[in-house]
Design a protein around this motif. Sequence first.
Motif, PDB file in Angstrom:
ATOM      1  N   VAL A 452       0.838  -1.202   0.000  1.00  0.00           N
ATOM      2  CA  VAL A 452       0.000   0.000   0.000  1.00  0.00           C
ATOM      3  C   VAL A 452       0.875   1.256   0.000  1.00  0.00           C
ATOM      4  O   VAL A 452       0.640   2.198  -0.779  1.00  0.00           O
ATOM      5  CB  VAL A 452      -0.951  -0.007   1.210  1.00  0.00           C
ATOM      6  N   CYS A 453       1.886   1.274   0.859  1.00  0.00           N
ATOM      7  CA  CYS A 453       2.769   2.442   0.918  1.00  0.00           C
ATOM      8  C   CYS A 453       3.529   2.618  -0.401  1.00  0.00           C
ATOM      9  O   CYS A 453       3.721   3.753  -0.879  1.00  0.00           O
ATOM     10  CB  CYS A 453       3.755   2.295   2.078  1.00  0.00           C
ATOM     11  N   SER A 454       3.958   1.505  -0.992  1.00  0.00           N
ATOM     12  CA  SER A 454       4.659   1.578  -2.282  1.00  0.00           C
ATOM     13  C   SER A 454       3.747   2.134  -3.366  1.00  0.00           C
ATOM     14  O   SER A 454       4.174   2.943  -4.210  1.00  0.00           O
ATOM     15  CB  SER A 454       5.151   0.180  -2.668  1.00  0.00           C
ATOM     16  N   LEU A 488       4.362  -1.053  11.871  1.00  0.00           N
ATOM     17  CA  LEU A 488       3.534  -0.330  10.904  1.00  0.00           C
ATOM     18  C   LEU A 488       4.065   1.083  10.657  1.00  0.00           C
ATOM     19  O   LEU A 488       4.162   1.543   9.510  1.00  0.00           O
ATOM     20  CB  LEU A 488       2.086  -0.271  11.401  1.00  0.00           C
ATOM     21  N   HIS A 489       4.421   1.758  11.741  1.00  0.00           N
ATOM     22  CA  HIS A 489       4.903   3.134  11.618  1.00  0.00           C
ATOM     23  C   HIS A 489       6.232   3.181  10.871  1.00  0.00           C
ATOM     24  O   HIS A 489       6.485   4.100  10.078  1.00  0.00           O
ATOM     25  CB  HIS A 489       5.047   3.747  13.012  1.00  0.00           C
ATOM     26  N   PRO A 499       1.295   9.794   8.450  1.00  0.00           N
ATOM     27  CA  PRO A 499       0.355   8.854   9.075  1.00  0.00           C
ATOM     28  C   PRO A 499      -1.102   9.238   8.839  1.00  0.00           C
ATOM     29  O   PRO A 499      -1.970   8.359   8.837  1.00  0.00           O
ATOM     30  CB  PRO A 499       0.709   8.930  10.564  1.00  0.00           C
ATOM     31  N   LYS A 500      -1.378  10.524   8.616  1.00  0.00           N
ATOM     32  CA  LYS A 500      -2.758  10.967   8.420  1.00  0.00           C
ATOM     33  C   LYS A 500      -3.378  10.414   7.145  1.00  0.00           C
ATOM     34  O   LYS A 500      -4.596  10.451   6.971  1.00  0.00           O
ATOM     35  CB  LYS A 500      -2.812  12.497   8.400  1.00  0.00           C
ATOM     36  N   PHE A 501      -2.530   9.889   6.234  1.00  0.00           N
ATOM     37  CA  PHE A 501      -3.039   9.377   4.970  1.00  0.00           C
ATOM     38  C   PHE A 501      -3.428   7.890   5.076  1.00  0.00           C
ATOM     39  O   PHE A 501      -3.929   7.310   4.130  1.00  0.00           O
ATOM     40  CB  PHE A 501      -1.985   9.548   3.863  1.00  0.00           C
ATOM     41  N   LEU A 528       0.265   8.264  17.165  1.00  0.00           N
ATOM     42  CA  LEU A 528       1.222   8.467  16.073  1.00  0.00           C
ATOM     43  C   LEU A 528       0.608   9.204  14.892  1.00  0.00           C
ATOM     44  O   LEU A 528       1.317   9.569  13.949  1.00  0.00           O
ATOM     45  CB  LEU A 528       1.769   7.111  15.606  1.00  0.00           C
ATOM     46  N   GLY A 529      -0.707   9.424  14.930  1.00  0.00           N
ATOM     47  CA  GLY A 529      -1.361  10.213  13.887  1.00  0.00           C
ATOM     48  C   GLY A 529      -2.212   9.432  12.909  1.00  0.00           C
ATOM     49  O   GLY A 529      -2.710  10.001  11.928  1.00  0.00           O
TER      50      GLY A 529
END
Length: 649
Positions: A452-454, A488-489, A499-501, A528-529
């Motif tokens: 997902v992050c990629s 995760l962080h 992190p808000k996304f 952590l947001g």
Amino acid sequence: MSYGLQIASFIIIFIVVMEFYRYRRLKLYTTKMFEVLIFFSALSILFKSLCLFSYYHPEYFTILSTKIVHQLFFVTVNINIWLIYMYIDLRTRSIKNYTNAQFVLRTLPLCVSFLMVIFGDIGYHSDGDEAYSYGIISQSSYLAFACYFLLIVFMLLRSDPSKEKRFYYEYVLFLFIWLVTATVQYFFPFMHLSSASSCVAVLCFYLIFENPKEHTDKDIPSAFSRYSFEYTIQEFLKLRRHFWVINFSLQNVESIRATYGQKVCLECIEKAIMTIPEFKSRNIFRTLEYSFGFIISSKEDLEHLYGNYKLSDRTLLLSDYMVTSSFSVCSVECPNIVSDSEDLMDLLSFCRNADEYGNNHSIQVIDKATADQREYREEIETLLQKAIDEDGFDVYFQPIINSVSRKCVYLEALIRLKAESSQGYVSPDVFIPIAEKKGLIYQLGDRVINKVCSFIRKYNLDKKNIIQGIAVNLSGIQLSEPSLPYRLHQAVKNYNLSPKFIFFEVTETAAVHSGKIAQSNISKLRKLGYKLSMDDFGTGYSNFYNMASISYDLIKIDKSLIWQAFDEKNRKSMTVLLSIINLVHSIGCSIVAEGVETDAQANYFKECGIEFLQGFYFSRPLPSDLILEYLEKNSEIHSPLESLNLISH
């Protein structure tokens, strides 16, 4: 010396008999044959002693009676040789039933030896201590021995040592001792070693195969061991018998072990065995770690058990405690359902762990569909492990729509596992629980967050202002891991994302079941947001205290509750749904309505004040390339994209 050897052999066999019949015995064909071998061995020693007596005291015997005594002796010796061969043959052959031709071939040397004993002649030599017989009758035993010894050697050479490795070398050692004894007896006939040979066979078979103490389970004395169970099943299958395995599994192991300890769990099983009707006359086995069972060979006995035996939660009086135990019971028909002992053990383990086969106070009949389901589960486990090792997962995305503007504001990331046998995918409802039970869910979760992050970083979705974020699901097992927030962080930081996304979706059942560690992890993620969403609301405990204490950003109402509300025959469901909407809004959470499939549903939820919608009416889950196309076109128009071919993809 000759009498001493006979007496010593008889004493050894007597001790074996006393030990053998002192304990419960397996009801096996080979065990019955061993009992016959004991009888004929003792008989041959008796007749051998009479033969010796006739040498040293011929005045008490006529010529005919001496010959009859020797004939009886050699008949029993030849039968012993045949029994030894048949015992080893039965233990090593893959199918234990004999055709008529096979049985005749195996008894042919014995029949020839009988003819030699009946019609042959015999002579006697007596010179001090050197007394023995000779002639055709005496040679019959050497003929029987030579034939059956060579057959055993040939049989072992053809067998696979890897399959018979537990006893292969024991067979070889016994054959060596047997050969040495026969050779010495042939060249030194006055030594009278035939009784010793029979004694060695009985002793070897007892110590290696038939010792009842070795068959008894070490932890549960009233049950036979798991190995004995597997061997019994193998013999029944090799004999091509039709039978049923009745298996009892202790269900509340964790609670009993946590409260009283491991020893009490085993005591519960032992006490439960004693409640089985006629348990003393049955061979009851320990089948799994916390399971026991027995075999039924008769259809009438099985129907009697079905009709008269109902299992219930039992309060068992143990040595120090009163414990309420809960057992599930299943019945497996063999060989119709399973035709291999290893498959049977896997099926019993599957039924022991599968939720749908829990205790409902009756005997569950395991059918072919259950066996197929177990095989399918094993295929999924293999596929799942391979996908984790080779990064063989896909991540699809489903839009979450603003109910007023009809514009996509969020995406939900959904993992997909490709099925090798077809062009489709394995349902997450199937492989996620398997991943949790196999301990693979942590690796799986790491794959998803990194993919997902990629995806976000590759297309800079966090900077284009096309959507406000992507939701990622967390299972209850993941929530129970203390290191979860850090991992995760760290993954999000590696891709330089805010992190808000990221939304993390947690089912209400997982949040309740996972306890204090889960609540602590959720609180750390929020600090952590990260945003949080309660998924599948309405399917679990609906724990309103949990909702208020964790402070979710979104509550996703499950599609099952949505669909019931639009059933005209069930108007109460709509009343319940409206009450839930008002309650969730009153605690300051936004709502996502899942499973929206019609325009009428979309408009109705908009009127009810639901902020977000998700369902096939707007789009199915799409792969990354098609979801990008969807987002581009969705940003241009604010209506459902019914005309786009990617909606029906």
